[in-house]
Scaffold this motif. Sequence first.
Motif, mmCIF file in Angstrom:
data_model
loop_
_atom_site.group_PDB
_atom_site.id
_atom_site.type_symbol
_atom_site.label_atom_id
_atom_site.label_comp_id
_atom_site.label_asym_id
_atom_site.label_seq_id
_atom_site.Cartn_x
_atom_site.Cartn_y
_atom_site.Cartn_z
ATOM 1 N N VAL A 29 41.500 36.550 43.996
ATOM 2 C CA VAL A 29 42.643 36.721 43.091
ATOM 3 C C VAL A 29 42.717 35.493 42.194
ATOM 4 N N ALA A 30 42.728 35.701 40.894
ATOM 5 C CA ALA A 30 42.772 34.587 39.945
ATOM 6 C C ALA A 30 44.008 33.727 40.179
ATOM 7 N N ARG A 31 43.828 32.432 40.046
ATOM 8 C CA ARG A 31 44.892 31.479 40.354
ATOM 9 C C ARG A 31 46.059 31.524 39.375
ATOM 10 N N ASP A 32 45.887 32.142 38.221
ATOM 11 C CA ASP A 32 46.985 32.186 37.259
ATOM 12 C C ASP A 32 47.696 33.543 37.229
ATOM 13 N N CYS A 33 47.460 34.385 38.234
ATOM 14 C CA CYS A 33 48.209 35.645 38.322
ATOM 15 C C CYS A 33 49.673 35.358 38.643
#
Length: 199
Positions: A29-33
Amino acid sequence: MNNPFSPGYYGSEELREFGFAAIGENVRVARDCVIVGLENIRIGDHCRIDSGTRLLVASGHIHIGDYVHIHTGCMIGGRGGVEIGDFSSLSHDVCIVSASDDFSGRSMFASVVPEQFTNPKIAPVVIGRHCPLGMQSAILPGVTIGDGAGIGVQTMVRKSLEPWTIYHGNPARRIGERKRASLAMEEAIRSAAARGVAA
């Protein structure tokens, strides 16, 4: 060299520490979601959620199956419940909402207004298995997308769709049928994963 413009990804082990209802193996999961309601979200095995995606589920649920890819900028509102089947994919900027305001003028709208003055439509959204959803498509409350149905770019889906068909337009119109070759490929992928090798 580290790229300052790439947020990177959390992996399964880190994600399990955050309070999700369930996290499978090989999840990124992308860290900026932006994610609200971790305890209401289940993510299966071999999934990836890319940069800028928003999962908003303070109430309700979002359940994501195995081998699901959610591309950049997607938004999923899970108040009425959202389920995404195995091997489905959301292209860039897809929006799925399971609750929407009443714009008829007979009631108020917006979540900052007391509930007794609003009349939202709240209904589950079910995306079947092997469903590709094209860029900037929108899926509205109460929709079920049958297994294998494909949705073209910028398609507005207000009604449930038949399995293994292709839809496009606003509103969504049936334009053809889809092959089922991915079903055989699924077996090969799962078999390879069980043996611990790349398909």
